[in-house]
Design a protein around this motif. Structure first.
Motif, PDB file in Angstrom:
ATOM      1  N   HIS A   1      15.544   1.592 -16.982  1.00 43.38           N
ATOM      2  CA  HIS A   1      14.469   1.627 -17.964  1.00 43.38           C
ATOM      3  C   HIS A   1      13.118   1.875 -17.281  1.00 43.38           C
ATOM      4  N   PRO A   2      12.400   2.930 -17.627  1.00 42.79           N
ATOM      5  CA  PRO A   2      11.157   3.252 -16.921  1.00 42.79           C
ATOM      6  C   PRO A   2      10.125   2.115 -16.912  1.00 42.79           C
ATOM      7  N   GLU A   3       9.909   1.478 -18.059  1.00 45.06           N
ATOM      8  CA  GLU A   3       8.853   0.439 -18.066  1.00 45.06           C
ATOM      9  C   GLU A   3       9.203  -0.736 -17.156  1.00 45.06           C
ATOM     10  N   THR A   4      10.502  -1.056 -17.095  1.00 43.96           N
ATOM     11  CA  THR A   4      10.907  -2.145 -16.205  1.00 43.96           C
ATOM     12  C   THR A   4      10.661  -1.744 -14.750  1.00 43.96           C
ATOM     13  N   ALA A   5      10.993  -0.500 -14.407  1.00 44.65           N
ATOM     14  CA  ALA A   5      10.763  -0.026 -13.036  1.00 44.65           C
ATOM     15  C   ALA A   5       9.274  -0.092 -12.690  1.00 44.65           C
ATOM     16  N   ILE A   6       8.443   0.316 -13.634  1.00 44.43           N
ATOM     17  CA  ILE A   6       6.997   0.310 -13.381  1.00 44.43           C
ATOM     18  C   ILE A   6       6.504  -1.125 -13.195  1.00 44.43           C
ATOM     19  N   SER A   7       7.035  -2.035 -14.003  1.00 43.11           N
ATOM     20  CA  SER A   7       6.590  -3.427 -13.873  1.00 43.11           C
ATOM     21  C   SER A   7       7.060  -4.041 -12.553  1.00 43.11           C
ATOM     22  N   ARG A   8       8.084  -3.458 -11.937  1.00 41.84           N
ATOM     23  CA  ARG A   8       8.567  -3.949 -10.625  1.00 41.84           C
ATOM     24  C   ARG A   8       7.865  -3.237  -9.471  1.00 41.84           C
ATOM     25  N   GLY A   9       6.938  -2.315  -9.777  1.00 46.93           N
ATOM     26  CA  GLY A   9       6.137  -1.696  -8.720  1.00 46.93           C
ATOM     27  C   GLY A   9       6.376  -0.211  -8.491  1.00 46.93           C
ATOM     28  N   ALA A  10       7.294   0.394  -9.238  1.00 47.80           N
ATOM     29  CA  ALA A  10       7.537   1.833  -9.032  1.00 47.80           C
ATOM     30  C   ALA A  10       6.280   2.620  -9.362  1.00 47.80           C
ATOM     31  N   SER A  11       5.952   3.574  -8.486  1.00 44.19           N
ATOM     32  CA  SER A  11       4.767   4.400  -8.746  1.00 44.19           C
ATOM     33  C   SER A  11       5.143   5.875  -8.811  1.00 44.19           C
TER      34      SER A  11
ATOM     35  N   LYS B   1       0.820  -1.227   0.000  1.00 42.43           N
ATOM     36  CA  LYS B   1       0.000   0.000   0.000  1.00 42.43           C
ATOM     37  C   LYS B   1       0.845   1.265   0.000  1.00 42.43           C
ATOM     38  N   LEU B   2       2.134   1.120   0.242  1.00 39.06           N
ATOM     39  CA  LEU B   2       3.022   2.288   0.314  1.00 39.06           C
ATOM     40  C   LEU B   2       3.423   2.728  -1.091  1.00 39.06           C
ATOM     41  N   LYS B   3       3.504   4.039  -1.310  1.00 39.47           N
ATOM     42  CA  LYS B   3       4.015   4.528  -2.597  1.00 39.47           C
ATOM     43  C   LYS B   3       5.533   4.361  -2.605  1.00 39.47           C
ATOM     44  N   VAL B   4       6.027   3.769  -3.684  1.00 38.66           N
ATOM     45  CA  VAL B   4       7.465   3.495  -3.792  1.00 38.66           C
ATOM     46  C   VAL B   4       7.980   4.090  -5.103  1.00 38.66           C
TER      47      VAL B   4
END
Ligand code: G3P
Length: 221
Positions: free
Chosen positions: A77-87, A56-59
């Protein structure tokens, strides 16, 4: 909008690996108990484990590169970060400066609504970054980073000046401040000076009792 408490884990040993997970869990506990929004800015190595442990925490990421799939050794790579949960992400931190064209390309590449916080060393840089329409601008005088005196005490004019300059040029951009922020009084002063929150690191990552510091940070909001 709720006040933002953004904690940058940097490469502090106390905020990597299993310690990053413990700190993120403490942040999630405080986040759930306050109107403020807490954000953990973690090492790319710890994105997946932190997001799994504190869903639930923003990371956010500490840096991203405006590159695509393919031959880009060592870049984030932004898309990889997003797929790992970066918000969300910060960019152009004083410890990881980039050209403003990097910020511009990254903003173009990120999905609509993905928060990006561009860091600025002074009012002038904040004003110039505001033209790129990042979600947030965080003003942090480099000489105060990691120190004992909060920017809100050492240089309140840079905080109020940045808030005024950014709002005058691009009212949609939300302003944060950082460097030396340690406690709830510093956060209250940051809000009073016209910001919507703080970006901090050592006050939490070097604390004997990070949970107590986190609780104090949100205590006067
Ligand atoms: O990104 C936060 C930062 O640079 C401020 O660091 O240790 O002064 O809170 P610190």
């Amino acid at each position: 909008m709720s006040a933002l408490i953004v904690v940058n884990f940097k490469t502090y040993e106390s905020a990597q690996g299993e310690s990053a997970v413990s700190l993120a869990k403490a942040m999630a506990e405080v986040d759930a108990s306050t109107d403020a929004t807490l954000v953990a800015v973690v090492s790319a190595f710890d994105l997946s484990s932190v997001c799994a442990a504190a869903p639930k925490l923003k990371v956010w990421c500490q840096h991203l590169d405006p590159i695509g799939w393919g031959s880009n050794t060592g870049w984030l790579h932004p898309e990889t970060a997003i797929s790992r949960g970066a918000s969300g992400t910060i960019i152009n931190h004083a410890e990881h400066k980039v050209e403003h064209s990097h910020v511009e390309k990254l903003i173009d590449q990120l999905p609509e609504g993905f928060p990006i916080c561009a860091c600025a060393a002074d009012v002038e840089e904040a004003h110039s970054l505001a033209a790129l329409s990042p979600t947030f601008i965080a003003v942090e005088p480099p000489e105060l980073i990691g120190g004992d005196i909060s920017v809100t005490t050492a240089d309140p004019e840079i905080v109020s000046g940045t808030a005024a300059a950014v709002k005058a040029s691009n009212p949609d951009v939300r302003v944060l401040c950082g460097a030396g922020v340690k406690n709830g009084e510093d956060v209250a002063m940051a809000l009073e000076l016209g910001t919507e929150g703080v970006l901090l690191a050592s006050g939490v990552t070097k604390a004997q009792n990070p949970l107590a510091v986190l609780r104090d940070l949100v205590s006067k909001i």
